[in-house]
Design an enzyme around this catalytic site. Sequence first.
Site, PDB file in Angstrom:
ATOM      1  N   CYS A 171      44.257   8.958  48.827  1.00 24.27           N
ATOM      2  CA  CYS A 171      45.116  10.281  49.131  1.00 24.27           C
ATOM      3  C   CYS A 171      44.929  11.379  48.250  1.00 24.27           C
ATOM      4  O   CYS A 171      44.013  12.067  48.404  1.00 24.27           O
ATOM      5  CB  CYS A 171      46.542   9.588  48.949  1.00 24.27           C
ATOM      6  SG  CYS A 171      47.876  10.411  49.810  1.00 24.27           S
ATOM      7  N   HIS A 172      45.930  11.543  47.242  1.00 20.36           N
ATOM      8  CA  HIS A 172      45.678  12.635  46.265  1.00 20.36           C
ATOM      9  C   HIS A 172      44.865  12.272  45.137  1.00 20.36           C
ATOM     10  O   HIS A 172      44.609  13.056  44.506  1.00 20.36           O
ATOM     11  CB  HIS A 172      47.171  13.075  45.935  1.00 20.36           C
ATOM     12  CG  HIS A 172      47.753  14.179  46.982  1.00 20.36           C
ATOM     13  ND1 HIS A 172      48.509  13.391  48.066  1.00 20.36           N
ATOM     14  CD2 HIS A 172      47.939  15.259  47.125  1.00 20.36           C
ATOM     15  CE1 HIS A 172      48.906  14.325  48.810  1.00 20.36           C
ATOM     16  NE2 HIS A 172      48.585  15.539  48.485  1.00 20.36           N
ATOM     17  N   ALA A 173      44.777  10.964  45.014  1.00 14.29           N
ATOM     18  CA  ALA A 173      43.960  10.302  43.722  1.00 14.29           C
ATOM     19  C   ALA A 173      42.687  10.929  43.309  1.00 14.29           C
ATOM     20  O   ALA A 173      42.364  11.047  42.360  1.00 14.29           O
ATOM     21  CB  ALA A 173      43.962   8.868  43.719  1.00 14.29           C
ATOM     22  N   PRO A 174      42.013  11.422  44.571  1.00 15.98           N
ATOM     23  CA  PRO A 174      40.536  12.117  44.013  1.00 15.98           C
ATOM     24  C   PRO A 174      40.659  13.448  43.159  1.00 15.98           C
ATOM     25  O   PRO A 174      39.658  13.804  42.676  1.00 15.98           O
ATOM     26  CB  PRO A 174      40.110  12.523  45.579  1.00 15.98           C
ATOM     27  CG  PRO A 174      40.651  11.208  46.505  1.00 15.98           C
ATOM     28  CD  PRO A 174      41.978  10.977  45.914  1.00 15.98           C
ATOM     29  N   TRP A 175      41.869  13.885  43.083  1.00 19.00           N
ATOM     30  CA  TRP A 175      42.162  15.173  42.056  1.00 19.00           C
ATOM     31  C   TRP A 175      41.699  14.264  40.861  1.00 19.00           C
ATOM     32  O   TRP A 175      41.052  15.380  40.014  1.00 19.00           O
ATOM     33  CB  TRP A 175      43.647  15.392  41.827  1.00 19.00           C
ATOM     34  CG  TRP A 175      43.987  16.305  42.961  1.00 19.00           C
ATOM     35  CD1 TRP A 175      43.248  17.477  43.460  1.00 19.00           C
ATOM     36  CD2 TRP A 175      45.141  16.706  43.251  1.00 19.00           C
ATOM     37  NE1 TRP A 175      44.167  18.046  44.096  1.00 19.00           N
ATOM     38  CE2 TRP A 175      45.558  17.652  44.107  1.00 19.00           C
ATOM     39  CE3 TRP A 175      46.543  16.107  42.833  1.00 19.00           C
ATOM     40  CZ2 TRP A 175      46.423  18.381  44.529  1.00 19.00           C
ATOM     41  CZ3 TRP A 175      47.947  16.478  43.535  1.00 19.00           C
ATOM     42  CH2 TRP A 175      47.875  17.760  44.168  1.00 19.00           C
TER      43      TRP A 175
END
Length: 184
Positions: free
Chosen positions: A112-116
């Site tokens: 989800c947003h964890a690749p930030w």
Amino acid sequence: MADLKASRVLILATDGFEHDELFAPRQALLEAGAEVTLASIKTDPIQGVKNDSDPTETITPDLTLDQVDPDDYHALLLPGGVGNPDKMRLEEKAIDIVEAFMDDDKIVAAICHAPWLLVEADVVDGRRVTSWPSVRTDLENAGGDVVDEEVVVDGNLITSRNPGDIPAFNKALIEALEKVGEDA
């Protein structure tokens, strides 16, 4: 059923983690026999959310980021949610941990947003990845080859888009850990 009794997995999370993106992979890993450790900024309970706003249950971390030794683990799991990775990418120690896993070619699984956190650690250049749609431009700007698929495995790096992809994400993570066990 996978047997991961020799596998040790580290999860990094803080308040605002997407409930299913932490609890579902954690449960799948535990059921497969892996030892799972949760590290956060503090050891106070952290708050999960559903759809980035509705509070769900909390979970108490086992360690603080400062207590983590990446050498103790085979894989790193990064759950999403908007608030969780946004806070974690500002923690120098969290970024150091991501870099250490990637430098050692250990499994890193981000959803989800964890690749930030991967962008912040500067580890996506030339890698094939996916994420939540609003993170994709950040991944492209960091040199990633961004695709829209439920799970993408590029060497040691596993990425997924959203909670709907959790079954494929879990399967890819468990298969990667099984391979590590075979190679050990």
